[in-house]
Design an enzyme around this catalytic site. Structure first.
Site, PDB file in Angstrom:
ATOM      1  N   SER A 171       0.878  -1.267   0.081  1.00 20.24           N
ATOM      2  CA  SER A 171       0.106   0.017   0.284  1.00 20.24           C
ATOM      3  C   SER A 171       0.914   1.237   0.054  1.00 20.24           C
ATOM      4  O   SER A 171       2.071   1.172   0.325  1.00 20.24           O
ATOM      5  CB  SER A 171      -0.963  -0.085   1.177  1.00 20.24           C
ATOM      6  OG  SER A 171      -1.741  -1.106   1.316  1.00 20.24           O
TER       7      SER A 171
HETATM    8  N1  SAM Z   1       0.029  -5.189   4.271  1.00 22.72           N
HETATM    9  C1  SAM Z   1       0.852  -5.487   2.932  1.00 22.72           C
HETATM   10  C2  SAM Z   1       2.197  -4.899   2.921  1.00 22.72           C
HETATM   11  O1  SAM Z   1       2.649  -4.285   3.907  1.00 22.72           O
HETATM   12  O2  SAM Z   1       2.839  -5.117   1.898  1.00 22.72           O
HETATM   13  C3  SAM Z   1       0.051  -5.152   1.927  1.00 22.72           C
HETATM   14  C4  SAM Z   1      -1.276  -6.096   1.595  1.00 22.72           C
HETATM   15  S1  SAM Z   1      -1.502  -6.193  -0.155  1.00 22.72           S
HETATM   16  C5  SAM Z   1      -2.497  -4.892  -0.397  1.00 22.72           C
HETATM   17  C6  SAM Z   1      -3.049  -7.559   0.429  1.00 22.72           C
HETATM   18  C7  SAM Z   1      -2.745  -8.905   0.619  1.00 22.72           C
HETATM   19  O3  SAM Z   1      -3.593  -9.550   1.236  1.00 22.72           O
HETATM   20  C8  SAM Z   1      -1.993  -9.817  -0.513  1.00 22.72           C
HETATM   21  O4  SAM Z   1      -0.933 -10.186  -0.504  1.00 22.72           O
HETATM   22  C9  SAM Z   1      -2.996 -10.666  -0.963  1.00 22.72           C
HETATM   23  O5  SAM Z   1      -2.497 -12.044  -1.283  1.00 22.72           O
HETATM   24  C10 SAM Z   1      -3.545 -11.042   0.973  1.00 22.72           C
HETATM   25  N2  SAM Z   1      -4.832 -11.832   0.774  1.00 22.72           N
HETATM   26  C11 SAM Z   1      -5.829 -11.908   0.255  1.00 22.72           C
HETATM   27  N3  SAM Z   1      -6.701 -12.534   0.645  1.00 22.72           N
HETATM   28  C12 SAM Z   1      -6.149 -13.263   1.887  1.00 22.72           C
HETATM   29  C13 SAM Z   1      -6.587 -13.922   2.750  1.00 22.72           C
HETATM   30  N4  SAM Z   1      -7.856 -14.557   2.838  1.00 22.72           N
HETATM   31  N5  SAM Z   1      -5.803 -14.281   3.666  1.00 22.72           N
HETATM   32  C14 SAM Z   1      -4.540 -13.999   3.772  1.00 22.72           C
HETATM   33  N6  SAM Z   1      -3.964 -12.872   2.842  1.00 22.72           N
HETATM   34  C15 SAM Z   1      -4.888 -12.497   2.004  1.00 22.72           C
END
Ligand code: SAM
Length: 216
Positions: free
Chosen positions: A60
């Site tokens: 993000s």
């Molecule tokens: N917080 C992160 C960072 O600091 O880099 C950015 C997160 S990114 C916007 C969203 C993440 O959520 C992705 O890596 C995606 O694979 C993960 N995601 C989506 N659905 C998920 C789930 N059900 N359980 C765990 N992770 C999930």
């Protein structure tokens, strides 16, 4: 060079009012965002923009990370659950803020991202405060519940029931809610069996995919 750029970015986040908490500014001023990025993205680390981390996912934008941390009001000793580890950057900042005696559990569904984030977190000295779990985060992480704070960094169609149940009384759950194309950042606060919602404004996140989220 990265340190100068980092300092300038943090100063802009403060001046424009995105981040007000002094400790959040301190954390963002200390943790090197470039270390969480693929090599070809590192020169962009201190532009205030989301960046690709591979596998169709993003880290993000710094102002969004800072705003979310401000809203969570993390304090030393808190137990935190993050859903969506991605690069591990957000988790590292939360680890910084809950030290000493706190703990961050962060769940990622894509194994390659979770493994890479774990390596980065350990290399930067966060291995003792942040634990990466590879699983479907829409189920929460029951074994360490209840959590003082829960942060979801992917957009959900509705508040996943397991996350509501795993939130401590008086705790805060912050998540983007809405469709894949239009979302709002929502703070849910638990008061016993009552959950109060506060809308914090429009946002755009990748979808939360899982049993209590969107279908793949
Ligand atoms: N917080 C992160 C960072 O600091 O880099 C950015 C997160 S990114 C916007 C969203 C993440 O959520 C992705 O890596 C995606 O694979 C993960 N995601 C989506 N659905 C998920 C789930 N059900 N359980 C765990 N992770 C999930």
């Amino acid at each position: 060079m990265h340190e100068d750029e980092r300092g300038q970015l943090i100063e802009r986040l403060r001046r424009y009012g995105y981040v007000t908490d002094r400790k959040v500014l301190e954390a963002m001023g200390s943790v090197p965002r470039e270390e969480f990025l693929p090599a070809d993205q590192r020169r962009l680390a201190y532009q205030d923009t989301p960046l690709s981390i591979g596998k169709g996912q993003t880290i993000s934008a710094p102002h969004m990370v800072g705003m979310m941390l401000d809203a969570l009001e993390l304090r030393p000793g808190m137990k935190v659950l993050e859903i969506g580890t991605g690069s591990g950057y957000h988790a590292s900042l939360m680890g910084y803020l809950v030290r000493p005696n706190g703990r961050v559990y962060t769940v990622e569904r894509i194994e390659e991202l979770g493994t890479s984030a774990r390596g980065t977190l350990e290399r930067l000295g966060f291995g003792d405060v942040v634990e990466v779990v590879i699983a479907d985060g829409t189920e929460g992480l029951k074994e360490h519940a209840p959590y003082d704070r829960i942060l979801v960094t992917a957009a959900a169609p509705s508040v996943p029931q397991p996350l509501k149940e795993q939130l401590a009384d008086g705790g805060r759950l912050l998540l983007p809610l809405g469709t894949r194309a239009m979302q709002e950042l929502v703070m849910v606060t638990r008061h016993g069996d009552e959950y109060r919602r506060q809308e914090l404004g429009g946002v755009m996140f990748v979808p939360l995919i899982g049993k209590h989220g969107y279908r793949d």
